[in-house]
Design an enzyme around this catalytic site. Structure first.
Site, mmCIF file in Angstrom:
data_model
loop_
_atom_site.group_PDB
_atom_site.id
_atom_site.type_symbol
_atom_site.label_atom_id
_atom_site.label_comp_id
_atom_site.label_asym_id
_atom_site.label_seq_id
_atom_site.Cartn_x
_atom_site.Cartn_y
_atom_site.Cartn_z
ATOM 1 N N ASP A 95 12.374 7.892 -3.280
ATOM 2 C CA ASP A 95 11.714 8.411 -4.883
ATOM 3 C C ASP A 95 10.207 8.428 -4.347
ATOM 4 O O ASP A 95 9.552 9.559 -4.594
ATOM 5 C CB ASP A 95 11.934 7.633 -5.765
ATOM 6 C CG ASP A 95 11.867 5.908 -5.581
ATOM 7 O OD1 ASP A 95 11.186 5.746 -4.669
ATOM 8 O OD2 ASP A 95 12.246 5.202 -6.435
ATOM 9 N N ASP A 98 4.650 4.528 -0.935
ATOM 10 C CA ASP A 98 3.673 3.799 -1.560
ATOM 11 C C ASP A 98 2.923 3.087 -0.387
ATOM 12 O O ASP A 98 2.076 3.538 0.209
ATOM 13 C CB ASP A 98 4.195 2.799 -2.666
ATOM 14 C CG ASP A 98 2.989 1.951 -3.385
ATOM 15 O OD1 ASP A 98 1.940 2.489 -3.296
ATOM 16 O OD2 ASP A 98 3.274 0.807 -3.758
ATOM 17 N N PHE A 147 0.974 3.579 -11.403
ATOM 18 C CA PHE A 147 2.437 3.321 -11.638
ATOM 19 C C PHE A 147 3.131 4.305 -12.442
ATOM 20 O O PHE A 147 2.803 4.502 -13.440
ATOM 21 C CB PHE A 147 2.640 1.756 -12.301
ATOM 22 C CG PHE A 147 3.918 1.439 -11.880
ATOM 23 C CD1 PHE A 147 4.356 0.923 -10.730
ATOM 24 C CD2 PHE A 147 5.043 1.392 -12.915
ATOM 25 C CE1 PHE A 147 5.806 0.286 -10.666
ATOM 26 C CE2 PHE A 147 6.459 0.936 -12.693
ATOM 27 C CZ PHE A 147 6.620 0.405 -11.544
HETATM 28 P P1 5GP Z 1 6.502 1.100 -0.348
HETATM 29 O O1 5GP Z 1 7.579 0.285 0.422
HETATM 30 O O2 5GP Z 1 6.170 2.510 0.320
HETATM 31 O O3 5GP Z 1 5.325 0.478 -0.743
HETATM 32 O O4 5GP Z 1 7.162 1.448 -1.808
HETATM 33 C C1 5GP Z 1 8.318 2.234 -1.796
HETATM 34 C C2 5GP Z 1 9.250 1.662 -2.944
HETATM 35 O O5 5GP Z 1 8.309 0.723 -4.120
HETATM 36 C C3 5GP Z 1 9.825 2.684 -3.758
HETATM 37 O O6 5GP Z 1 11.053 2.911 -3.313
HETATM 38 C C4 5GP Z 1 9.745 2.245 -5.335
HETATM 39 O O7 5GP Z 1 11.104 1.516 -5.564
HETATM 40 C C5 5GP Z 1 8.676 1.121 -5.383
HETATM 41 N N1 5GP Z 1 7.456 1.863 -6.061
HETATM 42 C C6 5GP Z 1 6.249 1.759 -5.346
HETATM 43 N N2 5GP Z 1 5.466 2.714 -6.316
HETATM 44 C C7 5GP Z 1 5.957 2.765 -7.275
HETATM 45 C C8 5GP Z 1 5.749 3.217 -8.781
HETATM 46 O O8 5GP Z 1 4.564 3.739 -8.850
HETATM 47 N N3 5GP Z 1 6.820 3.296 -9.582
HETATM 48 C C9 5GP Z 1 7.896 2.700 -9.338
HETATM 49 N N4 5GP Z 1 8.682 3.018 -10.501
HETATM 50 N N5 5GP Z 1 8.270 2.241 -7.957
HETATM 51 C C10 5GP Z 1 7.472 2.362 -7.453
HETATM 52 MG MG MG Z 2 12.807 2.169 -4.246
#
Ligand code: 5GP
Ligand code: MG
Length: 173
Positions: A95, A98, A147
């Protein structure tokens, strides 16, 4: 809650990303691997725009969250890959990108299973947040560091069903 991307904008961005993906994999068979749960809405829309031969598989990546917006340690489960990915061209679907930790930990685990190639596609990429030496190959939208919920993304497992993407206000978190 403030709408960041409307239904129409989402469909347009996903169509653009689908065109790029189709061009990239022209003449090959694709194995789409969705990251549960957040990718399911994107996955459903994206695969119907990809008129190329493809398989669909799922993996689970959960971060046991401290509060609901700060991720904790990541647990990845690849046991649910049914027909496997050996020798296949794998496209991971998530999705949102981040900090990059999810892809950074997931890609080597998929690599161990012997795919022909591994690439990644995400709906959203948050600006200025990346902490890992990895970049998604296909991105539909860049968004500010807020977020967000909707279109598969949750807050405390809610809001995944919103047809648009919205940013929660600080007082809503
Ligand atoms: P990363 O591992 O790249 O930091 O984050 C990826 C995961 O963190 C995504 O698959 C999601 O589950 C969660 N995540 C990161 N930012 C957001 C956000 O703004 N909203 C939501 N609902 N989930 C997020
Ligand atoms: Mg996720």
């Amino acid at each position: 809650m403030k709408t960041l991307l409307t239904e129409e904008q989402l469909q347009e961005g996903i169509r653009r990303m689908a065109d790029d993906i189709r061009k990239h994999y022209e003449g090959r068979q694709l194995t789409i691997v969705g990251v549960l749960i957040g990718s399911v809405v994107l996955l459903a829309d994206l695969i119907r725009l990809l008129d190329i031969p493809l398989r669909v598989e799922m993996v689970q990546a959960r971060s046991y969250r401290h509060g609901s917006t700060r991720p904790g340690p990541l647990v990845i489960n690849t046991d649910m890959l049914t027909s496997g990915v050996r020798g296949r061209d794998v496209l991971l679907i998530d999705d949102i990108f981040d900090t990059g930790h999810t892809l950074w930990e997931l890609i080597p685990q998929i690599d161990e299973l012997g795919p022909a190639s591994v690439r990644s596609a995400v709906l959203l990429r948050k600006a200025g947040r990346c902490e890992a030496p990895v970049e998604p190959d296909f991105v539909a939208f860049e968004i500010p560091d807020r977020f967000v919920v909707g279109y598969g993304l949750d807050y405390n497992e809610m809001h995944r069903n919103l047809p648009y993407v919205a940013a929660l206000e600080p007082e809503e978190l």
